[in-house]
Write a protein that holds these residues in place. Sequence first.
Motif, short mmCIF file in Angstrom:
data_model
loop_
_atom_site.label_atom_id
_atom_site.label_comp_id
_atom_site.label_asym_id
_atom_site.label_seq_id
_atom_site.Cartn_x
_atom_site.Cartn_y
_atom_site.Cartn_z
N PRO A 1 0.82 -1.22 0.00
CA PRO A 1 0.00 0.00 0.00
C PRO A 1 0.85 1.27 0.00
O PRO A 1 0.47 2.27 -0.60
CB PRO A 1 -0.83 -0.09 1.28
CG PRO A 1 -0.70 -1.46 1.76
CD PRO A 1 0.52 -2.06 1.15
N ALA A 2 2.00 1.22 0.66
CA ALA A 2 2.89 2.38 0.67
C ALA A 2 3.44 2.65 -0.73
O ALA A 2 3.57 3.81 -1.13
CB ALA A 2 4.03 2.16 1.65
N PHE A 3 3.75 1.60 -1.47
CA PHE A 3 4.22 1.76 -2.85
C PHE A 3 3.14 2.42 -3.71
O PHE A 3 3.42 3.36 -4.47
CB PHE A 3 4.61 0.40 -3.42
CG PHE A 3 5.01 0.44 -4.86
CD1 PHE A 3 6.29 0.83 -5.21
CD2 PHE A 3 4.13 0.11 -5.87
CE1 PHE A 3 6.68 0.88 -6.54
CE2 PHE A 3 4.50 0.15 -7.19
CZ PHE A 3 5.78 0.53 -7.54
N LEU A 4 1.91 1.95 -3.58
CA LEU A 4 0.81 2.53 -4.36
C LEU A 4 0.56 3.99 -3.96
O LEU A 4 0.32 4.83 -4.84
CB LEU A 4 -0.46 1.70 -4.17
CG LEU A 4 -0.41 0.28 -4.71
CD1 LEU A 4 -1.70 -0.46 -4.39
CD2 LEU A 4 -0.14 0.27 -6.20
N ALA A 5 0.65 4.28 -2.68
CA ALA A 5 0.48 5.66 -2.22
C ALA A 5 1.59 6.55 -2.76
O ALA A 5 1.34 7.69 -3.18
CB ALA A 5 0.44 5.72 -0.70
N ALA A 6 2.82 6.05 -2.77
CA ALA A 6 3.95 6.83 -3.30
C ALA A 6 3.76 7.09 -4.79
O ALA A 6 4.07 8.19 -5.27
CB ALA A 6 5.26 6.09 -3.04
N CYS A 7 3.26 6.11 -5.52
CA CYS A 7 3.00 6.31 -6.95
C CYS A 7 1.96 7.41 -7.17
O CYS A 7 2.15 8.29 -8.02
CB CYS A 7 2.50 5.01 -7.59
SG CYS A 7 3.75 3.73 -7.72
N MET A 8 0.89 7.37 -6.39
CA MET A 8 -0.15 8.38 -6.54
C MET A 8 0.36 9.77 -6.14
O MET A 8 0.07 10.76 -6.82
CB MET A 8 -1.38 8.01 -5.69
CG MET A 8 -2.16 6.83 -6.22
SD MET A 8 -2.68 7.03 -7.94
CE MET A 8 -3.70 8.47 -7.83
N LEU A 9 1.12 9.85 -5.07
CA LEU A 9 1.68 11.14 -4.66
C LEU A 9 2.62 11.70 -5.72
O LEU A 9 2.62 12.90 -5.99
CB LEU A 9 2.42 11.00 -3.33
CG LEU A 9 1.55 11.00 -2.08
CD1 LEU A 9 2.36 10.58 -0.87
CD2 LEU A 9 0.96 12.38 -1.87
N GLU A 10 3.43 10.82 -6.29
CA GLU A 10 4.35 11.25 -7.35
C GLU A 10 3.57 11.85 -8.53
O GLU A 10 3.92 12.91 -9.06
CB GLU A 10 5.18 10.04 -7.80
CG GLU A 10 6.23 10.35 -8.82
CD GLU A 10 7.54 10.74 -8.19
OE1 GLU A 10 8.45 11.09 -8.96
OE2 GLU A 10 7.67 10.70 -6.96
N LEU A 11 2.52 11.16 -8.94
CA LEU A 11 1.71 11.66 -10.05
C LEU A 11 1.04 12.99 -9.71
O LEU A 11 1.05 13.91 -10.53
CB LEU A 11 0.64 10.62 -10.42
CG LEU A 11 1.14 9.35 -11.08
CD1 LEU A 11 0.02 8.34 -11.20
CD2 LEU A 11 1.73 9.65 -12.44
N LEU A 12 0.48 13.08 -8.53
CA LEU A 12 -0.22 14.31 -8.15
C LEU A 12 0.72 15.49 -7.98
O LEU A 12 0.45 16.59 -8.46
CB LEU A 12 -1.00 14.08 -6.85
CG LEU A 12 -2.23 13.20 -6.96
CD1 LEU A 12 -2.81 12.91 -5.58
CD2 LEU A 12 -3.27 13.86 -7.84
N VAL A 13 1.83 15.28 -7.30
CA VAL A 13 2.76 16.39 -7.04
C VAL A 13 3.38 16.90 -8.34
O VAL A 13 3.38 18.11 -8.61
CB VAL A 13 3.85 15.96 -6.04
CG1 VAL A 13 5.00 16.97 -6.00
CG2 VAL A 13 3.26 15.78 -4.66
#
Length: 97
Positions: free
Chosen positions: A11-23
């Motif tokens: 879940p942390a990997f998926l959250a990091a992917c989403m944060l990367e895309l959003l930021v």
Amino acid sequence: MVNRMMWIAWPAFLAACMLELLVFAFVDPLELQWSGQALGWSRQTVYTASFFAFWLVSMVACALTTLLRITPAEVNECPFDRGQRPAGCPGESGFVS
């Protein structure tokens, strides 16, 4: 133990992917500054460093959630096999938690 690590890492990997895309949908890595000075890193370096920073922060949050989810029975469980338990180990006196 492997399952718990996956409960934290995936879940942390998926959250990091989403944060990367959003930021980085709104921020240009070449315009980042540190103490008023240009950062001087390439785009790929900024993307990589920020991804691992996002992943680390997300893993800490997931690990805290996993820690808070542990039941009292799991905390108090004796880590030894029944034949190797010391005298004071929970479950030794016939009482199984």
